[in-house]
Design a protein around this motif. Structure first.
Motif, PDB file in Angstrom:
ATOM      1  N   THR A 101       0.764  -1.357  -0.089  1.00 57.89           N
ATOM      2  CA  THR A 101      -0.023  -0.163  -0.032  1.00 57.89           C
ATOM      3  C   THR A 101       0.683   1.347   0.032  1.00 57.89           C
ATOM      4  N   ASP A 102       2.095   1.029   0.345  1.00 57.15           N
ATOM      5  CA  ASP A 102       3.067   2.376   0.480  1.00 57.15           C
ATOM      6  C   ASP A 102       4.287   2.245  -0.198  1.00 57.15           C
ATOM      7  N   LEU A 103       4.286   1.587  -1.112  1.00 59.03           N
ATOM      8  CA  LEU A 103       5.900   1.502  -1.636  1.00 59.03           C
ATOM      9  C   LEU A 103       5.641   2.178  -3.294  1.00 59.03           C
ATOM     10  N   PRO A 104       6.937   2.408  -3.901  1.00 60.49           N
ATOM     11  CA  PRO A 104       6.915   3.023  -5.052  1.00 60.49           C
ATOM     12  C   PRO A 104       6.150   2.534  -6.287  1.00 60.49           C
ATOM     13  N   ILE A 105       5.765   1.167  -6.027  1.00 55.80           N
ATOM     14  CA  ILE A 105       5.027   0.499  -7.127  1.00 55.80           C
ATOM     15  C   ILE A 105       3.421   1.008  -7.114  1.00 55.80           C
ATOM     16  N   ASN A 106       3.153   1.367  -5.992  1.00 58.23           N
ATOM     17  CA  ASN A 106       1.843   2.048  -5.925  1.00 58.23           C
ATOM     18  C   ASN A 106       1.709   3.282  -6.422  1.00 58.23           C
ATOM     19  N   LEU A 107       2.743   4.129  -6.227  1.00 57.89           N
ATOM     20  CA  LEU A 107       2.731   5.425  -6.835  1.00 57.89           C
ATOM     21  C   LEU A 107       2.849   5.147  -8.284  1.00 57.89           C
ATOM     22  N   LEU A 108       3.312   4.203  -8.942  1.00 58.71           N
ATOM     23  CA  LEU A 108       3.555   3.789 -10.380  1.00 58.71           C
ATOM     24  C   LEU A 108       2.296   3.573 -10.794  1.00 58.71           C
ATOM     25  N   TYR A 109       1.514   3.141 -10.063  1.00 59.75           N
ATOM     26  CA  TYR A 109       0.215   2.561 -10.749  1.00 59.75           C
ATOM     27  C   TYR A 109      -0.517   4.025 -11.115  1.00 59.75           C
ATOM     28  N   SER A 110      -0.497   5.064 -10.157  1.00 60.81           N
ATOM     29  CA  SER A 110      -1.084   6.166 -10.379  1.00 60.81           C
ATOM     30  C   SER A 110      -0.505   6.999 -11.553  1.00 60.81           C
ATOM     31  N   PHE A 111       0.609   6.979 -11.767  1.00 64.13           N
ATOM     32  CA  PHE A 111       1.536   7.441 -12.890  1.00 64.13           C
ATOM     33  C   PHE A 111       1.089   6.730 -14.066  1.00 64.13           C
ATOM     34  N   SER A 112       0.768   5.380 -14.047  1.00 62.80           N
ATOM     35  CA  SER A 112       0.302   4.796 -15.265  1.00 62.80           C
ATOM     36  C   SER A 112      -1.075   5.394 -15.618  1.00 62.80           C
ATOM     37  N   ASN A 113      -1.834   5.778 -14.819  1.00 63.27           N
ATOM     38  CA  ASN A 113      -3.242   6.148 -14.991  1.00 63.27           C
ATOM     39  C   ASN A 113      -3.080   7.458 -15.771  1.00 63.27           C
ATOM     40  N   GLY A 114      -2.192   8.316 -15.266  1.00 64.32           N
ATOM     41  CA  GLY A 114      -1.991   9.483 -15.536  1.00 64.32           C
ATOM     42  C   GLY A 114      -1.429   9.516 -17.257  1.00 64.32           C
ATOM     43  N   PHE A 115      -0.460   8.803 -17.623  1.00 63.86           N
ATOM     44  CA  PHE A 115       0.166   8.305 -18.856  1.00 63.86           C
ATOM     45  C   PHE A 115      -1.170   8.029 -19.801  1.00 63.86           C
ATOM     46  N   LEU A 116      -2.053   6.946 -19.215  1.00 62.65           N
ATOM     47  CA  LEU A 116      -3.229   6.637 -19.976  1.00 62.65           C
ATOM     48  C   LEU A 116      -4.165   7.681 -20.618  1.00 62.65           C
ATOM     49  N   GLY A 117      -4.430   8.421 -19.629  1.00 64.06           N
ATOM     50  CA  GLY A 117      -5.425   9.725 -19.650  1.00 64.06           C
ATOM     51  C   GLY A 117      -4.793  10.630 -20.754  1.00 64.06           C
ATOM     52  N   THR A 118      -3.272  10.989 -20.390  1.00 61.56           N
ATOM     53  CA  THR A 118      -2.716  11.947 -21.474  1.00 61.56           C
ATOM     54  C   THR A 118      -2.375  11.354 -22.919  1.00 61.56           C
ATOM     55  N   ALA A 119      -2.013  10.263 -22.907  1.00 62.07           N
ATOM     56  CA  ALA A 119      -1.823   9.588 -24.242  1.00 62.07           C
ATOM     57  C   ALA A 119      -3.316   9.472 -25.164  1.00 62.07           C
ATOM     58  N   ALA A 120      -4.213   8.948 -24.401  1.00 60.42           N
ATOM     59  CA  ALA A 120      -5.519   8.952 -24.945  1.00 60.42           C
ATOM     60  C   ALA A 120      -5.974  10.007 -25.422  1.00 60.42           C
ATOM     61  N   GLY A 121      -5.701  11.157 -24.449  1.00 60.87           N
ATOM     62  CA  GLY A 121      -6.543  12.585 -24.954  1.00 60.87           C
ATOM     63  C   GLY A 121      -5.750  13.007 -26.285  1.00 60.87           C
ATOM     64  N   ILE A 122      -4.544  12.758 -26.375  1.00 64.68           N
ATOM     65  CA  ILE A 122      -3.655  13.105 -27.459  1.00 64.68           C
ATOM     66  C   ILE A 122      -4.320  12.407 -28.684  1.00 64.68           C
ATOM     67  N   MET A 123      -4.548  11.083 -28.711  1.00 65.94           N
ATOM     68  CA  MET A 123      -5.141  10.398 -29.652  1.00 65.94           C
ATOM     69  C   MET A 123      -6.586  10.870 -30.143  1.00 65.94           C
ATOM     70  N   GLY A 124      -7.058  11.176 -29.253  1.00 68.48           N
ATOM     71  CA  GLY A 124      -8.494  11.888 -29.368  1.00 68.48           C
ATOM     72  C   GLY A 124      -8.378  13.025 -30.048  1.00 68.48           C
ATOM     73  N   ILE A 125      -7.472  14.013 -29.813  1.00 73.38           N
ATOM     74  CA  ILE A 125      -7.429  15.078 -30.529  1.00 73.38           C
ATOM     75  C   ILE A 125      -6.906  15.042 -31.992  1.00 73.38           C
ATOM     76  N   LEU A 126      -6.142  13.951 -32.260  1.00 76.03           N
ATOM     77  CA  LEU A 126      -5.674  13.547 -33.567  1.00 76.03           C
ATOM     78  C   LEU A 126      -7.032  12.956 -34.551  1.00 76.03           C
ATOM     79  N   ILE A 127      -7.904  12.214 -33.739  1.00 72.65           N
ATOM     80  CA  ILE A 127      -8.954  11.804 -34.305  1.00 72.65           C
ATOM     81  C   ILE A 127      -9.946  12.882 -34.871  1.00 72.65           C
ATOM     82  N   SER A 128     -10.074  14.091 -33.892  1.00 75.72           N
ATOM     83  CA  SER A 128     -11.002  15.135 -33.969  1.00 75.72           C
ATOM     84  C   SER A 128     -10.726  15.874 -35.508  1.00 75.72           C
ATOM     85  N   ARG A 129      -9.266  15.519 -35.721  1.00 74.12           N
ATOM     86  CA  ARG A 129      -9.043  16.561 -37.179  1.00 74.12           C
ATOM     87  C   ARG A 129      -9.640  15.769 -38.453  1.00 74.12           C
TER      88      ARG A 129
END
Length: 266
Positions: free
Chosen positions: A30-58
């Protein structure tokens, strides 16, 4: 709805994060770097998916068409949420400090709600929602569905998540956010209810499944916010908690719906 390079990426990333999350649960960490890495992974997913959506909007002319504006704004909302989560992770993973409240991460989260709301408004123009408003049934839905969302939000976000307690304290920004976040969740749920209720009979062709998936994604986002709010209230939240997996699913589903608007399907 056909699969394309964006949907394949999203599915692969979802599977990866689910396996990642299961590993955290089995290890009871519950309190090791691997937990923090999961949150980072969520952030990367949102950022990458958002950029893909911006490309699709074109493919829809970007801001030159209602669909293009809708996809663009929803994608910007996904990106904003993702950046907020990356900032959240930066506090924990890099600075090694608890995330302050308010923080710069809240900027990303707060911007996501109006971007999603306006984006869905533009999409509703393409789904026939305006035609429903010409009928008595549609006008009744315009009144009743927000009320239903308000009741659901009050019960889940106040009665259950906050145990019917709301303490107003701290600076003006904190007080603003304390009110804004529940209001934002109500808006998200209302938007999902309205676009479903007003557009269902007009949805068809290539729009049907992407829009339905988007609606489901916003419902998941409401559930995720509720779970996060409840677990922080009872002080059981940790990075990599079930709430974070629900956020993964919510962002995945919203992004999957956006990916369905890709006109260059493969």
């Amino acid at each position: 709805m056909k699969f394309n390079k964006y949907t394949f990426f999203l599915i692969g990333y979802l599977i990866q994060n689910i396996i990642f999350w299961i590993g955290i649960q089995f290890s009871k960490i519950t309190d090791l770097p691997i937990n923090l890495l999961y949150s980072f992974s969520n952030g990367f997913l949102g950022t990458a998916a958002g950029i893909m959506g911006i490309l699709i909007s074109r493919h829809w002319g970007g801001s030159k068409s209602a669909v293009g504006k809708g996809v663009l704004l929803i994608s910007l909302g996904i990106t904003s949420w993702g950046l907020g989560t990356l900032i959240w992770s930066f506090y924990n993973f890099v600075l090694h400090v608890p995330v302050p409240y308010p923080s710069w991460a809240d900027l990303g989260y707060t911007l996501a709600v109006p971007l999603w709301t306006i984006g869905v408004f533009y999409l509703s123009k393409a789904t026939g929602a305006k035609f429903s408003l010409r009928q008595l049934r549609g006008r009744l839905m315009l009144i009743l569905l927000p009320l239903l969302a308000a009741v659901a939000s009050y019960y889940f976000l106040y009665v259950i998540a906050r145990k019917s307690s709301f303490v107003v304290e701290g600076g003006l920004l904190k007080i603003f956010l304390d009110f804004y976040y529940p209001l934002g969740d109500w808006i998200i749920l209302t938007v999902a209810f309205l676009i479903f209720g007003l557009s269902l009979q007009y949805l068809g062709g290539r729009f049907r499944w992407p829009v339905m998936i988007l609606i489901l994604g916003f419902v998941f986002m409401f559930i995720s916010d509720f779970t996060f709010s409840y677990t922080t209230t009872v002080e059981s939240y940790y990075n990599g908690h079930l709430a974070d997996l629900l956020f993964t699913v919510a962002i995945f589903v919203i992004s999957f719906g956006v990916a369905g608007f890709d006109t260059k399907e493969t």
